[in-house]
Design an enzyme around this catalytic site. Structure first.
Site, PDB file in Angstrom:
ATOM      1  N   LYS A 272       0.813  -1.217   0.000  1.00 36.83           N
ATOM      2  CA  LYS A 272       0.000   0.000   0.000  1.00 36.83           C
ATOM      3  C   LYS A 272       0.849   1.270   0.000  1.00 36.83           C
ATOM      4  O   LYS A 272       0.351   2.348  -0.301  1.00 36.83           O
ATOM      5  CB  LYS A 272      -0.963  -0.009   1.187  1.00 36.83           C
ATOM      6  CG  LYS A 272      -2.043  -1.075   1.045  1.00 36.83           C
ATOM      7  CD  LYS A 272      -3.107  -0.961   2.127  1.00 36.83           C
ATOM      8  CE  LYS A 272      -4.232  -1.961   1.915  1.00 36.83           C
ATOM      9  NZ  LYS A 272      -3.839  -3.356   2.239  1.00 36.83           N
TER      10      LYS A 272
HETATM   11  C1  LIG Z   1      -4.545  -4.503   1.646  1.00 34.64           C
HETATM   12  C2  LIG Z   1      -3.810  -5.791   1.608  1.00 34.64           C
HETATM   13  C3  LIG Z   1      -4.178  -6.848   0.742  1.00 34.64           C
HETATM   14  C4  LIG Z   1      -5.408  -6.787  -0.143  1.00 34.64           C
HETATM   15  O1  LIG Z   1      -5.240  -5.909  -1.217  1.00 34.64           O
HETATM   16  P1  LIG Z   1      -6.526  -5.421  -2.047  1.00 34.64           P
HETATM   17  O2  LIG Z   1      -6.021  -4.406  -2.999  1.00 34.64           O
HETATM   18  O3  LIG Z   1      -7.463  -4.832  -1.028  1.00 34.64           O
HETATM   19  O4  LIG Z   1      -7.106  -6.614  -2.706  1.00 34.64           O
HETATM   20  C5  LIG Z   1      -3.395  -7.989   0.693  1.00 34.64           C
HETATM   21  N1  LIG Z   1      -2.306  -8.125   1.501  1.00 34.64           N
HETATM   22  C6  LIG Z   1      -1.926  -7.146   2.346  1.00 34.64           C
HETATM   23  C7  LIG Z   1      -0.747  -7.373   3.203  1.00 34.64           C
HETATM   24  C8  LIG Z   1      -2.664  -5.951   2.446  1.00 34.64           C
HETATM   25  O5  LIG Z   1      -2.277  -4.994   3.306  1.00 34.64           O
END
Ligand SMILES: *Cc1c(COP(=O)(O)O)cnc(C)c1O
Length: 433
Positions: free
Chosen positions: A107
């Protein structure tokens, strides 16, 4: 470029409007009106380019109409201050490590890009300061807070439920200072989210200050995630293995995998995608039944994927014009329970020495099950295993080394403002700003 809403009831928005608003007025998600195809010559040339060079070209296809080339390059270069290396786990399965950013999760890419793009619009329009409100159950708060840290013209308020996030997570957004304020709410995550929603609807508050959200459905957080699909392909191509590339994406809100589908629509030669889920298996059910039925999420050890109604499903439907056969042709689905996730982490660690986090483990296992013929698989390792320290240590029975970056957060001093869960106190606090 204009952005339309997946619900089709709101007027088209400029990039600036789409970024500042996040969600369209009709509660739909913004989609770019065009997805530019990159020439095959560029795809072939990528293996000789750096991550930043590749990302600039991809960014230009989306944002080139709205942001001058020099500025866009600066935003991309600044965002990608870390690598996303492709690491071999077995002969045909590779890990795309997306955890080398400041908060050790993927993210970081979207949050850093969005912060810089928003700052650009504030500068350009000579706009007053913008206040970002973000409610977090743990991980989003740290990515957003660190993404916006030190960015001029923006102040971030992170609302989190007191006593309900891990110490590591809390340290990642309460020790930063500068333009980041952590608000420790005496309530649950849902209370935090309700406070943010009430704030956006409160006239007096909106007249007093510019409020915006940094939600993961924001186009400026979502689209930049396509950068690393191109770069992953380029790295595999350098090894001469990109002939039949399969991406497996641990999915919750489905933003990450949707960015991959966009990359494919732009001409990236990906054979197929896999959506790897924990027990929250809505998407798999959709593939099997052609019906989408959201339901409350269940808690799992891959908790960032505990989503019962993934927002970005609307984008996938839109991209494939609602065609179930077209979606099922491109994306397959797998779902694993906690026991299977644990078994995978333990076995892969014992057999290869590679330590998966619970989310990446779903991605890995789905590849292991589904790869066929000459295919090579890349799973997205979405977070560093040390972010799930106790879980992973309990599974392998061995201590996990905590990266220096994570340790440094733990050394900082916690600073937070404690507030009750009622809206009046929160509003009064903001009105004093
Ligand atoms: C947010 C997150 C996900 C999921 O990603 P999406 O884009 O919501 O499908 C998977 N793994 C981790 C570690 C995350 O923080």
């Amino acid at each position: 470029m204009k952005y339309y809403s997946t619900n089709g009831q709101a007027p088209a928005a400029s990039l600036r409007e789409a970024v500042v608003k996040g969600l369209a007025g009709d509660k739909g998600l913004y989609m770019p009106e065009r997805i530019g195809r990159l020439p095959e010559s560029f795809i072939r040339e990528m293996k000789n380019l750096s991550f930043r060079e590749i990302a600039c070209r991809v960014a230009d296809a989306f944002f080139g109409d709205d942001v001058e080339a020099d500025t866009l390059k600066e935003i991309v270069y600044d965002t990608l201050a870390f690598d996303t290396p492709l690491v071999e786990v077995t002969g045909r399965i590779y890990s795309l490590e997306l955890f080398h950013g400041p908060t050790l999760a993927f993210k970081d890419v979207g949050a850093r890009f969005m912060a810089r793009l928003l700052a650009y619009f504030i500068r350009k329009e000579g706009q007053a300061d913008v206040n970002v409100l973000v409610a977090t159950s743990g991980d989003t708060g740290s990515a957003v807070a660190n993404g916006f840290l030190g960015v001029p013209g923006i102040h971030v308020y992170v609302l989190y439920p007191k006593g309900k996030v891990s110490r590591i997570q809390e340290a990642q957004f309460t020790t930063l200072g500068q333009n980041i304020t952590a608000l420790e709410i005496d309530g649950t995550f849902d209370d935090c989210q309700a406070l943010v929603k009430s704030a956006f609807m409160d006239r007096e508050l909106n007249a007093h200050m510019n409020l915006t959200s940094a939600n993961s459905i924001n186009v400026a957080r979502f689209l930049p995630q396509s950068f690393y699909y191109f770069y992953a392909y380029a790295q595999l191509d350098r090894l001469g293995l990109a002939g039949e590339t399969v991406f497996s994406v641990p999915s919750g809100n489905f933003g990450n995998i949707t960015a991959g589908l966009f990359a494919r629509a732009m001409g990236l030669p990906v054979k197929r995608f896999v959506a790897a889920n924990n027990r929250n298996r809505l998407f798999l059910d959709y593939l099997e039944t052609a019906r989408y039925s959201p339901r409350p999420s269940v808690a799992t050890i891959a908790n960032a994927m505990d989503v019962g109604d993934p927002s970005n499903f609307a984008r996938i439907l839109d991209l494939y014009e609602g065609s179930h056969p077209a979606i099922a042709d491109t994306v397959s689905g797998y779902s694993y329970d906690d026991e299977e996730i644990g078994e995978t982490i333990n076995r892969v660690y014992k057999e290869t020495g590679y330590l998966l986090d619970p989310h990446g483990a779903c991605g890995y296992r789905a590849l292991e099950t589904s790869l066929a013929g000459k295919e090579t698989g890349i799973f997205l390792e979405t977070a560093h295993p040390a972010k799930f320290l106790e879980t992973v240590q309990n599974i392998t029975g061995e201590e996990v080394e905590i990266p220096v970056k994570l340790q440094q957060f733990m050394l900082g001093t916690k600073q937070s403002v404690e507030l009750p869960k009622g809206f009046e106190a929160f509003k009064a606090y903001l009105l004093e700003k």
